[in-house]
Design a protein around this motif. Structure first.
Motif, short mmCIF file in Angstrom:
data_model
loop_
_atom_site.label_atom_id
_atom_site.label_comp_id
_atom_site.label_asym_id
_atom_site.label_seq_id
_atom_site.Cartn_x
_atom_site.Cartn_y
_atom_site.Cartn_z
N PHE A 9 -3.71 -0.92 8.70
CA PHE A 9 -4.62 -0.11 7.89
C PHE A 9 -5.62 0.61 8.79
O PHE A 9 -6.17 0.03 9.73
N THR A 10 -5.87 1.88 8.50
CA THR A 10 -6.85 2.69 9.23
C THR A 10 -7.61 3.54 8.21
O THR A 10 -7.43 3.38 7.00
N ARG A 11 -8.40 4.46 8.74
CA ARG A 11 -9.11 5.36 7.84
C ARG A 11 -8.15 6.13 6.94
O ARG A 11 -8.50 6.47 5.80
N GLU A 12 -6.96 6.38 7.42
CA GLU A 12 -5.95 7.08 6.61
C GLU A 12 -5.73 6.40 5.26
O GLU A 12 -5.38 7.03 4.27
N ASP A 13 -5.90 5.07 5.27
CA ASP A 13 -5.67 4.31 4.03
C ASP A 13 -6.91 4.26 3.14
O ASP A 13 -6.80 3.90 1.97
N ASP A 14 -8.07 4.58 3.72
CA ASP A 14 -9.29 4.65 2.90
C ASP A 14 -9.31 6.00 2.20
O ASP A 14 -10.22 6.81 2.38
N LYS A 15 -8.30 6.22 1.41
CA LYS A 15 -8.13 7.54 0.80
C LYS A 15 -8.95 7.67 -0.47
O LYS A 15 -8.98 6.76 -1.29
N ILE A 16 -9.57 8.80 -0.58
CA ILE A 16 -10.26 9.09 -1.85
C ILE A 16 -9.17 9.28 -2.90
O ILE A 16 -8.24 10.07 -2.70
N PRO A 17 -9.24 8.57 -4.02
CA PRO A 17 -8.18 8.70 -5.02
C PRO A 17 -8.00 10.16 -5.46
O PRO A 17 -8.98 10.89 -5.65
N ALA A 18 -6.75 10.54 -5.62
CA ALA A 18 -6.45 11.93 -5.98
C ALA A 18 -7.14 12.32 -7.28
O ALA A 18 -7.56 13.47 -7.45
N LEU A 19 -7.25 11.38 -8.21
CA LEU A 19 -7.87 11.72 -9.50
C LEU A 19 -9.38 11.95 -9.35
O LEU A 19 -9.96 12.75 -10.08
N TYR A 20 -10.01 11.27 -8.40
CA TYR A 20 -11.42 11.55 -8.14
C TYR A 20 -11.56 13.01 -7.69
O TYR A 20 -12.46 13.73 -8.13
N ILE A 21 -10.66 13.41 -6.79
CA ILE A 21 -10.75 14.78 -6.26
C ILE A 21 -10.43 15.79 -7.36
O ILE A 21 -11.13 16.80 -7.50
N GLN A 22 -9.41 15.49 -8.15
CA GLN A 22 -9.12 16.39 -9.29
C GLN A 22 -10.35 16.54 -10.17
O GLN A 22 -10.66 17.60 -10.69
N ALA A 67 0.82 -1.21 0.00
CA ALA A 67 0.00 0.00 0.00
C ALA A 67 0.86 1.26 0.00
O ALA A 67 0.37 2.35 -0.28
N GLY A 68 2.13 1.11 0.34
CA GLY A 68 3.02 2.27 0.40
C GLY A 68 4.46 1.81 0.42
O GLY A 68 4.81 0.77 -0.16
N ALA A 69 5.29 2.56 1.13
CA ALA A 69 6.72 2.27 1.13
C ALA A 69 7.05 0.96 1.86
O ALA A 69 8.01 0.27 1.52
N ASP A 70 6.25 0.63 2.89
CA ASP A 70 6.48 -0.62 3.63
C ASP A 70 5.97 -1.79 2.80
O ASP A 70 4.78 -1.95 2.58
N LYS A 71 6.89 -2.63 2.33
CA LYS A 71 6.49 -3.72 1.42
C LYS A 71 5.66 -4.79 2.11
O LYS A 71 5.07 -5.64 1.46
N ASN A 72 5.64 -4.78 3.43
CA ASN A 72 4.83 -5.77 4.14
C ASN A 72 3.45 -5.25 4.51
O ASN A 72 2.65 -5.99 5.09
N LYS A 73 3.20 -3.99 4.22
CA LYS A 73 1.86 -3.48 4.49
C LYS A 73 0.99 -3.73 3.25
O LYS A 73 0.90 -2.90 2.34
#
Lengths: 74, 627
Positions: free
Chosen positions: B541-554, B89-95
């Motif tokens: 994983f928390t709400r922080e990861d339930d991110k609205i995709p940046a392209l949706y917001i754009q 999901a990000g920089a941590d390959k185990n997440k």
């Protein structure tokens, strides 16, 4: 084994296995395709085994795709 | 305990020690979690250490089915695969997310049950390439040295010849080169045509594990045959009366179905002309076929897609990565030096195929593609998730298959919000089964999910509905289908007749002998959905990861040009992010949907974690410490 009252067109078979499911449920009391009396190895092979009951047309009645159909009486 | 519907056994296989054991299915687990991924996630919970490397031997692969699998129920053909998936999901390959993939099949799942097993748990790593033979006579870990390196179709053909059934073929699940080479966007296929486990192919590869064969004749017994046949016949007639036409294409050679299916959406295509005339390609991939629209030669599309399927490379992620790189190349952001000698331009088959080969072999830029979006974006220095022209919508490290900006139903519970909050960012069918755009039957749709009146009143307004709240129930309803081994996409394709949780509750009772109400069934779906959330909370994983995709917001401010989304915009208008009623959505609207969703779920709106009260309500008290 040939069945005089049933026509087979393997091109129409979608491999849904409904024929084997209803056959096995009726004659083995469980859903058991390997114990059905009809072999489905499409595209080349749809055939009845020696265990197939004379006069039984269940598979044709449950086939939705026209692969196994009841022949009209002349 | 003698089960009906269920095979009644769990098979455990440790590839490292070679130990094989069988244990009875716990009846309490079956009654509370129904089956399928409900039980599978419980099995995973006991074995998976939080923050484990998904490519380590410690990450289990859990396969299985639900109690309706292998019966005549239309669409009762869904197997599942639960594991910790491979996409960081990000920089941590185990997440990486923990979830379940659902997959159809002709024989794999039904033969698993007929061999005597509802679930198969695979742990450890084999010393040599191996496959698992599961029959009603024996279970054996077999040498797969002669299969390693072969593609999925070859492997499956060999195994089907090796283990012929009496009345048809054995069931086979297999991986290809992508999984073997630990390419993260990889998957397996069941019975050739059914993609099974997007982002899990490499989990098997890391175990030196090539395939599973299933074959058996134990039979799936049902508790009340008379009642079952009445219920089946009623539904069958309703489906036959429903105006549904199987998918047809000029290139179609034939349609295939899943066990007990009635929708036949697996289409075998053959190119009638073009560079690869005669090239065949099979599966239920309408969107994917159409989206390669820069290749005017359909035989080239079929060739690319066939290669990816054969090798178990995720065609959705690979395609988006190829487009991303091609557009960056044309922009001059990357050069032939970056691509390892591959010249890229839109519509050029040879460049695309070269990138696929590099990805499969993890060479040059293909090595970064094989590691997922994070690694690829770092390699090229461009964030794909924010680049409207070259990138794509990404949630939790996963590119979205049905982009809610484009999809016909706009931003809906089906395609929009569920992607954001779901563990694996929802993939294809999902809740699309339930709510189909603004329609006068929303209340009926809700009733057919098994919702109570007070819940429906909370969700529906006079002229609209609350997206966040409705999403909760569509997710739970879909989870019910998954747990039963029932196809949620058949519910979409076969239409209204198959959107019927009350009917499913009756069928479940007739098959298993366990009485259950529609609301209890829906509650089981909720229990499973909460368990999945807890597993992901353990992974960080928390709400922080339930991110609205940046392209949706754009896209709330800048419309997508219709030329880029012609297939999805038949009205010919540029498209802002909109709700089902055509009203433009802004970022605050999306955040409000998320708040509503967490509140209806009984999850802490601050961190998105199930509350103590919710866990008690669901009988998940033993997970409170996990929280």
């Amino acid at each position: 084994m040939e069945k005089v009252n049933i026509s087979i067109d393997s091109d129409n078979c979608t491999e849904c296995m409904c024929c084997q499911l209803i056959c096995s449920l009726t004659y083995t009391d469980s859903f058991n395709p390997e114990r059905a009396a009809i072999v489905i190895n499409t595209p080349d092979e749809i055939r009845f085994t020696e265990e197939c009951k004379d006069g039984c047309t269940l598979c044709a009645r449950y086939c939705l795709t026209g692969a196994i159909t009841l022949m009209r009486e002349v | 305990m003698e089960y009906c519907g269920y095979a009644g056994n769990i098979l455990r296989v440790d590839l490292g020690s070679g130990r094989i054991s069988r244990e009875p299915l716990d009846s309490d687990l079956a009654s509370r979690f129904i089956g399928g991924p409900g039980v599978g996630l419980n099995l995973l919970l006991d074995l998976l250490e939080p923050n484990a490397d998904p490519l380590s031997p410690e990450n289990p692969l859990v396969f299985g089915t639900g109690p309706l699998m292998g019966t005549l129920v239309p669409g009762s053909a869904k197997g599942y695969l639960s594991t910790k998936y491979t996409m960081p999901a990000g920089a941590d390959k185990n997440k990486c997310f923990v979830s379940s993939s659902m997959f159809g099949g002709r024989r794999f799942g039904s033969m698993m049950k007929n061999a005597g097993y509802d679930h198969i748990v695979i742990t450890g790593r084999a010393e040599i390439p191996s496959y698992l033979k599961v029959t009603d006579e024996d279970v054996e870990i077999c040498d797969a040295s002669d299969l390693w390196g072969r593609d999925i179709y070859e492997t499956s053909d060999i195994l089907r010849r090796r283990y012929p059934g009496k009345t048809g073929v054995c069931g086979v699940w297999a991986i290809g080169k992508a999984g073997e080479n630990l390419v993260r966007p990889s998957l397996g296929f069941a019975d050739d045509l059914h993609n099974a486990g997007r982002f899990a192919g490499a989990v098997a590869g890391a175990k030196n594990f090539k395939a599973i064969v299933t074959l058996g004749a134990k039979g799936v017994r049902i508790a009340d045959r008379k009642r079952f046949m009445e219920l089946y016949t009623r539904k069958r007639n309703q489906i036959l009366e429903y105006p549904y036409e199987p998918w047809t294409f000029e290139t179609a050679v034939c349609n295939k179905d899943c066990t007990g299916g009635m929708c036949a959406v697996k289409v075998i295509h053959e190119a009638k002309e073009g560079r690869f005339k005669g090239q065949r390609f099979g599966g239920s991939y309408i969107g994917e076929m159409l989206e390669w629209d820069d290749l005017s030669d359909w035989s080239e599309r079929f060739k690319l897609m066939d290669v990816m399927n054969r090798q178990g490379l995720c065609m959705c992620t690979a395609r988006r990565m190829i487009w991303f790189l091609t557009k960056l190349y044309e922009r001059g952001v990357i050069s032939i030096k970056d691509t390892g000698g591959v010249e890229l331009k839109r519509g050029d088959f040879d460049g695309y195929m070269a990138l696929i080969e590099k990805m499969l072999n993890k060479e040059d830029i293909g090595a970064a593609m094989a590691e997922g979006w994070q690694a690829l974006c770092e390699r090229v220095g461009v964030d794909a998730s924010t680049d409207a022209e070259a990138g794509c919508s990404i949630i939790k490290g996963i590119d979205i298959i049905l982009d809610a900006r484009f999809w016909l139903s706009h931003f809906s519970p089906a395609v929009g919000l569920a992607q954001i909050v779901h563990a694996k960012a929802k993939q294809v069918h999902s809740d699309t089964s339930w709510i189909r755009g603004p329609n006068p039957d929303l209340r009926k749709d809700c009733e057919e999910m098994g919702m109570l009146k007070q819940e429906i009143d909370r969700v529906l307004t006079d002229d609209s509905f609350n997206t966040g709240r409705l999403t909760v129930y569509t997710e739970d309803a879909e989870t019910v289908y998954n747990a039963l081994g029932q196809c949620a996409s058949a519910a979409m394709l076969q239409g209204d007749p198959m959107r019927d949780v009350p009917w499913l509750a009756e069928v479940y009772s007739s098959v298993t002998g366990f009485d259950i109400t529609p609301r209890e069934l829906l509650r089981s779906g909720e229990r499973i959905r909460n368990l999945e959330r807890l597993l992901n909370v353990r992974e960080g994983f928390t709400r922080e990861d339930d991110k609205i995709p940046a392209l949706y917001i754009q896209n709330t401010e800048t419309p997508v040009k219709v030329k880029d989304i012609a297939f999805y915009a038949p009205d010919g208008n540029d498209r802002y992010l909109m709700d089902w009623y055509g009203k433009r959505l802004m970022k605050d609207d999306l955040e409000q949907m998320l708040d509503d969703y967490y509140e209806e779920r009984g999850w802490d709106p601050g961190n998105g974690v199930p509350t103590r009260e919710k866990l008690v309500q669901l009988g998940l008290e033993n997970f409170i410490e996990t929280n």
